[in-house]
Enzyme design. Structure first.
Site, short mmCIF file in Angstrom:
data_model
loop_
_atom_site.label_atom_id
_atom_site.label_comp_id
_atom_site.label_asym_id
_atom_site.label_seq_id
_atom_site.Cartn_x
_atom_site.Cartn_y
_atom_site.Cartn_z
N ASP A 85 0.83 -1.30 -0.01
CA ASP A 85 -0.03 0.04 -0.17
C ASP A 85 0.69 1.36 0.09
O ASP A 85 1.96 1.18 0.37
CB ASP A 85 -0.84 -0.14 1.37
CG ASP A 85 -0.08 -0.07 2.43
OD1 ASP A 85 0.64 -0.40 2.86
OD2 ASP A 85 -0.60 0.92 3.37
N GLU A 180 0.06 -1.17 5.71
CA GLU A 180 1.05 -0.88 6.62
C GLU A 180 1.12 0.66 6.92
O GLU A 180 1.29 1.32 8.23
CB GLU A 180 2.56 -1.03 6.03
CG GLU A 180 3.67 -0.85 7.00
CD GLU A 180 4.24 0.54 7.04
OE1 GLU A 180 5.33 0.59 7.96
OE2 GLU A 180 4.24 1.30 6.37
ZN LIG Z 1 6.89 1.77 4.18
#
Ligand SMILES: [Zn+2]
Length: 383
Positions: A85, A180
Site C-alpha cells: 500500500d 502498513e
Molecule cells: Zn513503508
C-alpha cells in the site's frame, strides 16, 4: 556472481507504481481498500511464473510464497517482507514514473507540476547518487517507492534465486502486506502459516541504512467525569470536565517530553485526541521511549498530574487506562545478534556503506518481532 544477471527490480518497480494501492485509515475492512489486491494479484501471478508453486493471496490481502531451500545444511527459515500500500496523504492514482538516466547533479524538475523541484539543497542524499539512474513521479502524485521499492527488490531477489540454483540458501518466505501505512500491516498475518524464525522488512530509506531499533509504545486513555447541573443554577455545584481536561493539557511539560521539543533517543508524552461534553471528557495520549522501562515513569507522571488537577475540583473523578501498543524490536533482536550481523554483512558485500538508524516510531518489524516471540515464548504482556 551477478555479472550475467539482468536485474529486473527497476522494470518491475516502474510497473508496480502504476497500480493504485492507496490504503484508507477511515476504512474498517481488511484490507482497507480492495484495490490493494490489484497489485497483490500481479505479484501472485509473477511468483507463480517464476515456479514458486505455493504462492497464495489470502482474503485479507496478504501474499505468502516460498523460495524453497536448496541447501544441505539445516538453516532457519527467514522472511522478506514489504508492503504494497501507499500513504493516504497523496494520490496514488495515475502515477507516471519517470526514469532520469545518469543523474549529473542539480535539481530534478517534475514536468506535470513545474513548482515541484527535487533539489540536493533539500535532499543532500542526492549528491551521492550522481552517475545513477533516478526514478521520480511526474509531479501530481506520489511515486509509491514506499514501499514498492521493497516489493520490487524482493521480487527481483526471488527471480534471481529461482534462476540460479547454484546459489545455496535455506527456505525463504516472502510476505507482501497491505495497510502498513494505516498501522494495520500485520493485523491479520498468520504467524503459524508464515512459519519463519527471522524476518527482514525491506522498507527503509537510503541505500545501506539498517534500522534495528524502534520506539516502545503505550497508549493512555484518561476519562474525566465532572458534575453536571443546569447551568442557570450551577453555582457551587457544577464541575466542568472539559475545563479540567483543558487544565491538564495546559500543565503538560512543554520544553521537554513533547514530540515538538525532543529528538534522538528522547521519549515523550503526546496528547493525540481530546473530546467530550461538559459532563465527561476523554483524552488520549501516546507514550514513547526507546527504553521500555522508561514508559512507566512517564505514565506515573501523567497519572499523578491528572490526580492533582482532578482532586482540586471536588466531585470530579477520573479513570486512567494504559494500553500496550508495541515494543522496541531491539529487545528481541539483541537475543539473536546474528540477525543484524547478517544484514550488516549483506550490506557490506553489496558494496554499500552501512548506516545504522533508530526509528522514532514503530514498524511492522516491531510487531512481527514481538509476534514471533509471543508465538514461541507466550509473552502474556503483549497485546
Ligand atoms: Zn513503508
Amino acid at each position: 556472481m551477478f555479472e550475467q544477471y539482468a536485474f529486473t527490480a527497476s522494470e518491475r518497480f516502474m510497473r508496480y507504481v502504476q497500480v493504485d494501492t492507496q490504503s484508507n485509515p477511515q476504512s474498517h475492512s481488511q484490507p482497507s481498500t480492495e484495490k490493494q489486491k490489484d497489485l497483490s494479484r500481479i505479484l501472485l501471478q509473477e511468483l507463480k511464473e517464476m515456479g514458486i508453486a505455493d504462492a497464495e493471496l489470502d482474503e485479507h490481502g496478504y501474499v505468502y510464497a516460498t523460495i524453497p531451500s536448496n541447501a544441505d545444511a539445516d538453516v532457519p527459515v527467514i522472511c522478506f517482507c514489504s508492503h504494497v500500500d501507499t500513504a493516504p496523504d497523496a494520490s496514488g492514482r495515475g502515477v507516471k514514473p519517470l526514469l532520469h538516466r545518469n543523474y549529473t547533479g542539480g535539481d530534478l524538475v517534475l514536468p506535470d507540476d513545474a513548482s515541484i523541484v527535487i533539489s540536493p539543497k533539500d535532499f543532500p542524499y542526492l549528491e551521492q547518487l550522481k552517475g545513477h539512474d533516478i526514478i521520480t513521479a511526474s509531479g501530481t502524485t506520489l511515486l509509491g517507492a514506499d514501499d514498492k521499492a521493497g516489493v520490487a527488490e524482493i521480487m527481483d531477489a526471488a527471480h534471481y534465486l529461482m534462476t540460479h540454483p547454484e546459489v545455496k540458501h535455506g527456505a525463504i518466505r516472502i510476505l507482501f502486506t497491505p495497510d502498513e501505512e494505516v498501522g494495520r500491516g500485520t493485523a491479520k498475518v498468520d504467524m503459524q502459516k508464515l512459519g519463519a524464525r527471522f524476518g527482514y522488512t525491506l522498507d527503509g530509506g537510503e541505500a545501506g541504512s539498517l534500522e534495528d531499533e524502534t520506539f516502545s509504545a503505550d497508549g493512555v486513555t484518561i476519562v474525566i467525569n465532572g458534575v453536571i447541573t443546569h447551568p442557570g443554577y450551577a453555582k457551587d455545584k457544577l464541575v466542568n470536565a472539559l475545563k479540567i481536561g483543558g487544565e491538564l493539557l495546559a500543565q503538560l511539560p512543554k520544553k521537554e517530553l513533547s514530540p515538538e521539543t525532543t529528538d534522538g533517543k528522547q521519549g515523550f508524552i503526546h496528547p493525540v485526541r481530546f473530546e467530550g461534553i461538559a459532563e465527561r471528557c476523554t483524552l488520549e495520549f501516546i507514550i514513547r521511549d526507546f527504553d521500555t522501562a522508561l514508559l512507566k515513569p512517564k505514565e506515573d507522571f501523567l497519572r499523578e498530574l491528572t490526580q492533582i488537577i482532578v482532586e482540586s475540583h471536588p466531585g470530579a473523578t477520573f479513570e486512567f487506562t494504559v494500553t500496550e501498543q508495541y515494543r522496541n524490536m531491539k529487545e528481541v533482536l539483541d537475543q539473536h545478534p546474528e540477525v543484524v550481523a547478517h544484514a550488516k554483512e549483506a550490506i557490506r558485500r553489496a558494496g554499500l556503506t552501512l548506516k545504522m538508524e533508530s526509528i522514532r516510531g514503530g514498524t511492522d518489524g516491531s510487531r512481527l518481532s514481538w509476534g514471533v516471540e509471543r508465538h514461541t515464548n507466550a509473552r502474556d504482556a503483549y497485546r
